[in-house]
Motif scaffolding. Structure first.
Motif, PDB file in Angstrom:
ATOM      1  N   VAL A  74       0.863  -1.179   0.000  1.00  0.00           N
ATOM      2  CA  VAL A  74       0.000   0.000   0.000  1.00  0.00           C
ATOM      3  C   VAL A  74       0.899   1.228   0.000  1.00  0.00           C
ATOM      4  O   VAL A  74       1.918   1.258   0.670  1.00  0.00           O
ATOM      5  CB  VAL A  74      -0.956  -0.002   1.219  1.00  0.00           C
ATOM      6  CG1 VAL A  74      -0.180  -0.017   2.524  1.00  0.00           C
ATOM      7  CG2 VAL A  74      -1.884   1.204   1.184  1.00  0.00           C
ATOM      8  N   ALA A  75       0.513   2.222  -0.812  1.00  0.00           N
ATOM      9  CA  ALA A  75       1.260   3.483  -0.896  1.00  0.00           C
ATOM     10  C   ALA A  75       0.251   4.618  -0.844  1.00  0.00           C
ATOM     11  O   ALA A  75      -0.408   4.927  -1.828  1.00  0.00           O
ATOM     12  CB  ALA A  75       2.074   3.545  -2.181  1.00  0.00           C
ATOM     13  N   GLY A  76       0.114   5.219   0.342  1.00  0.00           N
ATOM     14  CA  GLY A  76      -0.898   6.249   0.510  1.00  0.00           C
ATOM     15  C   GLY A  76      -2.285   5.668   0.344  1.00  0.00           C
ATOM     16  O   GLY A  76      -2.655   4.699   1.003  1.00  0.00           O
TER      17      GLY A  76
ATOM     18  N   LEU B 228       3.737   7.137   2.299  1.00  0.00           N
ATOM     19  CA  LEU B 228       4.498   6.000   2.821  1.00  0.00           C
ATOM     20  C   LEU B 228       4.209   4.745   2.002  1.00  0.00           C
ATOM     21  O   LEU B 228       3.061   4.488   1.630  1.00  0.00           O
ATOM     22  CB  LEU B 228       4.138   5.744   4.283  1.00  0.00           C
ATOM     23  CG  LEU B 228       4.568   6.810   5.299  1.00  0.00           C
ATOM     24  CD1 LEU B 228       4.110   6.415   6.693  1.00  0.00           C
ATOM     25  CD2 LEU B 228       6.075   7.007   5.268  1.00  0.00           C
ATOM     26  N   PHE B 229       5.255   3.977   1.737  1.00  0.00           N
ATOM     27  CA  PHE B 229       5.147   2.705   1.030  1.00  0.00           C
ATOM     28  C   PHE B 229       5.363   1.586   2.047  1.00  0.00           C
ATOM     29  O   PHE B 229       6.394   1.557   2.721  1.00  0.00           O
ATOM     30  CB  PHE B 229       6.198   2.635  -0.082  1.00  0.00           C
ATOM     31  CG  PHE B 229       6.318   1.276  -0.728  1.00  0.00           C
ATOM     32  CD1 PHE B 229       5.552   0.963  -1.838  1.00  0.00           C
ATOM     33  CD2 PHE B 229       7.198   0.326  -0.228  1.00  0.00           C
ATOM     34  CE1 PHE B 229       5.658  -0.295  -2.442  1.00  0.00           C
ATOM     35  CE2 PHE B 229       7.315  -0.927  -0.817  1.00  0.00           C
ATOM     36  CZ  PHE B 229       6.536  -1.231  -1.923  1.00  0.00           C
ATOM     37  N   VAL B 230       4.387   0.689   2.179  1.00  0.00           N
ATOM     38  CA  VAL B 230       4.470  -0.380   3.167  1.00  0.00           C
ATOM     39  C   VAL B 230       4.044  -1.698   2.520  1.00  0.00           C
ATOM     40  O   VAL B 230       2.989  -1.764   1.867  1.00  0.00           O
ATOM     41  CB  VAL B 230       3.573  -0.103   4.395  1.00  0.00           C
ATOM     42  CG1 VAL B 230       3.698  -1.230   5.411  1.00  0.00           C
ATOM     43  CG2 VAL B 230       3.930   1.224   5.037  1.00  0.00           C
ATOM     44  N   VAL B 231       4.841  -2.741   2.681  1.00  0.00           N
ATOM     45  CA  VAL B 231       4.479  -4.074   2.201  1.00  0.00           C
ATOM     46  C   VAL B 231       3.466  -4.693   3.162  1.00  0.00           C
ATOM     47  O   VAL B 231       3.656  -4.656   4.388  1.00  0.00           O
ATOM     48  CB  VAL B 231       5.724  -4.976   2.073  1.00  0.00           C
ATOM     49  CG1 VAL B 231       5.323  -6.434   1.839  1.00  0.00           C
ATOM     50  CG2 VAL B 231       6.608  -4.493   0.927  1.00  0.00           C
ATOM     51  N   ALA B 232       2.372  -5.229   2.610  1.00  0.00           N
ATOM     52  CA  ALA B 232       1.303  -5.817   3.430  1.00  0.00           C
ATOM     53  C   ALA B 232       1.383  -7.347   3.382  1.00  0.00           C
ATOM     54  O   ALA B 232       2.088  -7.927   2.566  1.00  0.00           O
ATOM     55  CB  ALA B 232      -0.059  -5.342   2.920  1.00  0.00           C
TER      56      ALA B 232
END
Length: 418
Positions: free
Chosen positions: A190-192, A233-237
């Motif tokens: 997810v990115a923003g 923010l870029f976060v791996v889910a």
């Protein structure tokens, strides 16, 4: 450019950096990741985003110009982000160079370099001649050792989106700096307010393909549904479902914030009207389209900050759309609703359907490749709206008392000068 042995600014209109970029350079066996931010005053938000992402900041100041407004903005960004500075005094090869003046001016902003008994590291360089660059990179590595910078690669990736754009054949591409963990092809993320699954990881050279990328690695990520905002923010889910739910929650929160902000602004406007004494507000509407999201954001914010006024009238800019990509039919449709709206295309074009609609609906499209040309053009239009006289100067005003029709001559306004 000198460190990478490239000519990025030569490819930029006006010879100035107008995009944010991330790349890597090697120095004596170590790899340094750079985040290059524009120096023009209009790109303050980009510099702030770079400062919040970086571990240290190299403040480049021209030896013949000394401290400018963008220099002061960069210093403020560094302080707000609590990031240490390294000063690079550039263009020392010029006859008009005065490095001592630069250091003295920086002292006025409480930036005391080693030469003046302070703690801020400083290098005198010439990017054109290539002198002093090794000294600068050595001081970067020294600062890194003092800060004891470390990151854990054995966890899900976490990073920040620096730029986002739409490319033909690839879809949305986000230039992302991985800060912690490792991202791999096939990861859900997810990115923003956007989400997706990593289809490809492309290196900063635009050619190299990676299977995975670890901390401090700048990569272009392909496989995003939607266009994230620069700075998201870029976060791996864990999985696609989690990524979609998180993106939907962020989108809902963003809508609620926008609604709250709109209501607050509306209440302030109504309160001002009832309080009396308000000037007549005239708005110029614009649609901003750019090649990348960061440029669209920076230009739109610069236009929103513009304001001209006299004793009776206040002129402001209303940005209807601020997005990246080519000008489309929907952009023309939005612009055509409000008479006098101009579409500003910054480093981008318009498709054939949009051009045809713009011709039929009489919507002007203006193309720019240098940011201050766009700003100056809008300022000129604001001056015309503020004082619609050939010279652009305020002459006076009158109140129409009565209108007389004089046959073939037409209407004559009987007026009282104020």
């Amino acid at each position: 450019d000198a460190i990478r042995n490239t000519r990025v600014t030569a490819g930029e209109a006006g010879g100035i950096t107008q995009h944010i970029a991330a790349y890597q350079a090697d120095h004596e066996g170590d790899t340094i990741t750079f985040i290059d931010t524009p120096g023009h005053a209009a790109f303050t938000d980009m510099r702030e985003r770079g400062a919040n992402t970086a571990d240290m900041i190299i403040l480049v100041v021209a030896a013949d110009d000394s401290v400018k407004q963008q220099t002061a903005d960069s210093i403020a960004c560094a302080r707000q982000a609590a990031v240490p500075l390294i000063v690079a005094v550039n263009k020392i090869d010029l006859e008009t160079a005065d490095p001592n003046r630069v250091l003295a001016d920086l002292a006025g902003y409480e930036i005391l370099t080693e030469d003046l008994g302070g703690e801020v590291l400083c290098s005198q360089i010439s990017a054109k001649e290539g002198t002093g660059l090794d000294d600068l990179l050595s001081k970067v590595m020294l600062q890194a050792e003092l800060l004891d910078l470390k990151a854990n690669p054995d966890r899900d990736a976490h990073g920040v989106v620096l730029e986002a754009r739409v490319e033909k054949g690839l879809g949305t591409v986000a230039t992302t700096l991985i800060q912690r963990g490792t991202v791999r092809v096939g990861d859900s993320f997810v990115a923003g307010e956007a989400n997706g699954k990593v289809r490809a990881l492309i290196g900063f050279d635009g050619k190299t393909r990676y299977k995975e990328a670890g901390p401090s690695t700048p990569v272009s990520i392909v496989g995003i549904n939607g266009v994230p905002e620069a700075g998201d923010l870029f976060v791996v889910a864990e999985d696609e479902q989690t990524a979609r739910e998180l993106a939907a929650s962020r989108a809902r929160i963003a809508r609620e914030r926008k609604a709250s902000s709109y209501q607050s602004g509306l209440m302030q406007s109504v309160a001002g009207i009832f309080a009396g004494g308000q000037k007549e507000l005239r708005e110029i509407c614009v649609v901003v389209k750019a090649d990348v999201q960061g440029s669209a954001e920076a230009l739109a914010q610069s236009l929103r900050d513009l304001k001209l006024e006299n004793e009776e009238v206040e002129v402001k800019i209303k940005v209807l759309i601020s997005e990246n990509g080519d000008v489309t039919k929907s952009d023309i449709a939005v612009a055509s609703v409000t008479p006098g709206t101009t579409v500003i295309a910054f480093n981008t074009g318009a498709n054939a359907a949009a051009l045809e609609d713009a011709r039929v609906l009489d919507v002007p499209i203006e193309y720019y490749s240098v940011v201050y040309d766009a700003i100056e053009s809008v300022e000129s239009r604001m001056q015309e709206v503020l004082s619609p006289t050939p010279e652009g100067e305020y002459v006076g005003s009158a109140i129409v008392q009565e209108v007389f029709n004089i046959g073939g001559t037409g209407n004559i306004a009987g007026s009282k000068c104020q």
